[in-house]
Design a protein around this motif. Structure first.
Motif, PDB file in Angstrom:
ATOM      1  N   GLY A   1      35.014  35.342  34.275  1.00  0.00           N
ATOM      2  CA  GLY A   1      35.008  36.426  33.074  1.00  0.00           C
ATOM      3  C   GLY A   1      33.882  37.712  33.542  1.00  0.00           C
ATOM      4  O   GLY A   1      33.955  38.669  33.245  1.00  0.00           O
ATOM      5  N   GLU A   2      32.707  37.168  34.037  1.00  0.00           N
ATOM      6  CA  GLU A   2      31.794  37.840  34.098  1.00  0.00           C
ATOM      7  C   GLU A   2      32.144  38.965  35.378  1.00  0.00           C
ATOM      8  O   GLU A   2      32.012  40.176  35.524  1.00  0.00           O
ATOM      9  CB  GLU A   2      30.511  37.254  35.058  1.00  0.00           C
ATOM     10  CG  GLU A   2      29.616  36.385  33.851  1.00  0.00           C
ATOM     11  CD  GLU A   2      28.733  35.512  34.518  1.00  0.00           C
ATOM     12  OE1 GLU A   2      28.367  35.784  35.597  1.00  0.00           O
ATOM     13  OE2 GLU A   2      28.218  34.497  33.586  1.00  0.00           O
ATOM     14  N   TYR A   3      33.022  38.224  36.445  1.00  0.00           N
ATOM     15  CA  TYR A   3      33.473  39.189  37.392  1.00  0.00           C
ATOM     16  C   TYR A   3      34.597  40.087  36.797  1.00  0.00           C
ATOM     17  O   TYR A   3      34.814  41.488  37.228  1.00  0.00           O
ATOM     18  CB  TYR A   3      34.113  38.324  38.675  1.00  0.00           C
ATOM     19  CG  TYR A   3      33.196  38.009  39.500  1.00  0.00           C
ATOM     20  CD1 TYR A   3      32.666  39.023  40.481  1.00  0.00           C
ATOM     21  CD2 TYR A   3      32.465  36.824  39.571  1.00  0.00           C
ATOM     22  CE1 TYR A   3      31.615  38.672  41.433  1.00  0.00           C
ATOM     23  CE2 TYR A   3      31.472  36.330  40.317  1.00  0.00           C
ATOM     24  CZ  TYR A   3      30.988  37.400  41.388  1.00  0.00           C
ATOM     25  OH  TYR A   3      30.164  36.859  42.081  1.00  0.00           O
ATOM     26  N   ASP A   4      35.618  39.578  35.794  1.00  0.00           N
ATOM     27  CA  ASP A   4      36.374  40.578  35.238  1.00  0.00           C
ATOM     28  C   ASP A   4      36.023  41.764  34.590  1.00  0.00           C
ATOM     29  O   ASP A   4      36.546  42.739  34.731  1.00  0.00           O
ATOM     30  CB  ASP A   4      37.131  39.583  34.313  1.00  0.00           C
ATOM     31  CG  ASP A   4      38.311  38.893  34.694  1.00  0.00           C
ATOM     32  OD1 ASP A   4      38.709  39.066  36.033  1.00  0.00           O
ATOM     33  OD2 ASP A   4      38.694  37.933  34.211  1.00  0.00           O
ATOM     34  N   ARG A   5      34.691  41.441  33.939  1.00  0.00           N
ATOM     35  CA  ARG A   5      34.178  42.797  33.364  1.00  0.00           C
ATOM     36  C   ARG A   5      33.324  43.845  34.372  1.00  0.00           C
ATOM     37  O   ARG A   5      33.261  44.965  33.938  1.00  0.00           O
ATOM     38  CB  ARG A   5      32.942  42.228  32.423  1.00  0.00           C
ATOM     39  CG  ARG A   5      33.530  41.318  31.268  1.00  0.00           C
ATOM     40  CD  ARG A   5      32.363  41.110  30.102  1.00  0.00           C
ATOM     41  NE  ARG A   5      31.825  40.160  30.646  1.00  0.00           N
ATOM     42  CZ  ARG A   5      31.828  38.749  30.481  1.00  0.00           C
ATOM     43  NH1 ARG A   5      33.054  38.358  29.936  1.00  0.00           N
ATOM     44  NH2 ARG A   5      31.214  37.677  30.993  1.00  0.00           N
ATOM     45  N   MET A   6      33.089  43.350  35.455  1.00  0.00           N
ATOM     46  CA  MET A   6      32.572  44.225  36.593  1.00  0.00           C
ATOM     47  C   MET A   6      33.532  45.011  37.675  1.00  0.00           C
ATOM     48  O   MET A   6      33.366  45.786  38.127  1.00  0.00           O
ATOM     49  CB  MET A   6      31.499  43.372  37.417  1.00  0.00           C
ATOM     50  CG  MET A   6      30.539  42.955  36.698  1.00  0.00           C
ATOM     51  SD  MET A   6      29.116  42.174  37.766  1.00  0.00           S
ATOM     52  CE  MET A   6      29.814  40.513  38.108  1.00  0.00           C
TER      53      MET A   6
ATOM     54  N   GLN B   1      38.027  37.060  43.311  1.00  0.00           N
ATOM     55  CA  GLN B   1      37.147  38.035  42.689  1.00  0.00           C
ATOM     56  C   GLN B   1      35.806  38.457  43.429  1.00  0.00           C
ATOM     57  O   GLN B   1      35.441  39.354  43.442  1.00  0.00           O
ATOM     58  CB  GLN B   1      36.677  37.429  41.310  1.00  0.00           C
ATOM     59  CG  GLN B   1      37.957  37.443  40.150  1.00  0.00           C
ATOM     60  CD  GLN B   1      37.600  36.767  38.752  1.00  0.00           C
ATOM     61  OE1 GLN B   1      37.118  35.755  38.837  1.00  0.00           O
ATOM     62  NE2 GLN B   1      37.689  37.518  37.811  1.00  0.00           N
TER      63      GLN B   1
END
Length: 191
Positions: free
Chosen positions: A102-107, A166
């Protein structure tokens, strides 16, 4: 004409059939188990290779934690029935990978199409690790179907594969590599 000593080799081979390997009877241990353990070892070793080339940072820390998770899986599935092992992979491990994803999805920029694996060296290596993780996942599914193994192992490996994908994208983004998409043009000649 029989070679000198061949009878002793046959005797040794018969003796090995009844021997154990880490508590497993070699002759009766499931092939799927040894295949999965080997695939896990290959993936874990390859991640160690990737880590050795990464600068100190987030990806390096996450991959080191992932290696611990893979060792936990190896310890759990490699232990014969009723044997002690350090712990079990659980829902919290799967959720941790999902949180990191989820952290990577946001970046990362949203991805609507397939990309061609490659780019920066470490990104390309992570793409290779991703395919290894998919093979480990397939091996774990076969073993879990046959032996009612830990149901959290296949989802963990699925999330791991996505996280490695990701990470590869992030490294390419940070390195300035533009993602390339397949052309799907059969009229264009191959190079």
């Amino acid at each position: 004409m029989r070679k000198k000593g061949s009878a002793s080799y046959a005797k040794e081979a018969r003796a090995m059939e009844s021997e154990s390997c880490h508590g497993w009877n070699i002759a009766s241990a499931p092939h799927d188990l040894f295949e999965l353990l080997g695939n896990l070892d290959e993936l874990n070793s390859f991640l160690g290779f990737v880590i050795s080339d990464l600068p100190i940072g987030r990806e390096r820390e996450l991959l080191t934690d992932i290696q611990d998770g893979l060792f936990l899986i190896q310890a759990e599935i490699g232990a014969p029935d009723n044997a002690d092992f350090p712990g079990r992979l659980g829902r919290e491990h799967v959720l941790k990978l999902a949180e990191w994803s989820g952290e990577y999805d946001r970046m990362l920029t949203p991805l609507g199409r397939f990309i061609i694996p490659g780019g920066a060296k470490n990104a390309a290596l992570l793409h290779c690790a991703r395919t290894m993780a998919r093979r480990v996942e397939r091996s774990s599914i076969r073993l879990c179907r046959r032996s009612q193994g830990n149901p959290f192992i296949p989802p963990y490996l699925d999330r791991l594969s996505y996280l490695l994908f990701q990470m590869a994208r992030m490294i390419n983004q940070q390195s300035g590599f533009k993602e390339k998409h397949p052309a799907y043009d059969c009229r264009r000649p191959s190079v």
